[in-house]
Design an enzyme around this catalytic site. Structure first.
Site: not given
Length: 244
Positions: A99, A168, A172
């Protein structure tokens, strides 16, 4: 996508003292899972574990089990120490939730973003998950129907990627690629690997807007709760498959 009842699992969640990680810990603890709450801040994770244990009402007869683990996902020594402690105290892992993550590039564009920012983003969003996964694999191999869930983002979908937040989004997308690679490697061992997106959620990192944090956490939990025979290498949000 459907979920099913499950036996009590031992679950490690990284970066879980606040936001989606903490909400997910609360949801899993309420279901009766043994939750290993981790953070790089030992005092903060101990306080969060105590608070969750005091606030959560379990659905079944078993008492809430929340165990604080000091784990800095960017520090190899800290990660190895955490794996050794989990091995001593619990013997195995059934679920690893990677996470830990962050966004540093805001309104930047690929043509102008500082590459130091890109490197820092990849270190936190990709290499931290990779590092923790490698360290925890021996424990997962001892688990029951073990599963790895990488907390990704719909901005990591190549199909949906835009000019916004390139560091970002690309980090991902790389995490999604790691998910697919691990899924292919570990399928023969019975370890499933998925990516899960919480959607646009009102965490502390979001200036405004976003849906309630428990809803984002529930999107991750739905992937954790997938039946063992439902395959591996998926990318989901709110129970629906996302395009890679």
């Amino acid at each position: 996508m459907t979920t099913t009842a499950h036996p009590r699992r031992t679950v490690l969640i990284t970066g879980a003292t606040r936001g989606i990680g903490r909400a997910l810990a609360e949801q899993l603890a309420a279901d009766g899972d043994i939750v290993l709450l981790s953070s790089r801040d030992g005092a903060a994770v101990a306080a969060a574990a105590d608070e969750i244990a005091g606030n959560v009402r379990p659905a079944g007869p078993d008492p809430v089990q929340i165990h604080p683990i000091q784990l800095d996902a960017t520090d190899p020594v800290s990660v190895c120490d955490a794996a050794a402690r989990i091995g001593r105290d619990h013997g195995h892992l059934d679920v690893l939730v990677n996470n830990v993550g962050g966004m540093f590039d805001g309104p930047s564009r690929a043509s102008t973003v500082q590459l130091d920012t890109v490197r820092a983003t990849f270190e936190l969003n990709l290499f931290s998950a990779w590092r923790v996964t490698q360290a925890m694999l021996p424990l997962l191999r001892r688990g029951h129907e073990a599963r790895i869930v990488n907390v990704s983002s719909e901005t990591g979908s190549l199909t949906r990627m835009t000019a916004e937040q390139p560091a970002y989004g690309m980090s991902k997308a790389a995490l999604n690629a790691l998910t697919r690679s691990l899924a292919g490697e570990l399928a023969a061992e019975g370890i499933t690997v998925h990516a899960a997106s919480p959607g646009f959620t009102a965490t502390e990192a979001v200036a405004e807007g976003g849906r309630p944090v428990p809803d984002g956490a529930a999107s991750i939990k739905a992937v954790i709760d997938l039946p063992a025979g439902s395959g591996t290498g998926g990318f989901f949000q709110d129970g629906a498959a996302l395009p890679w």
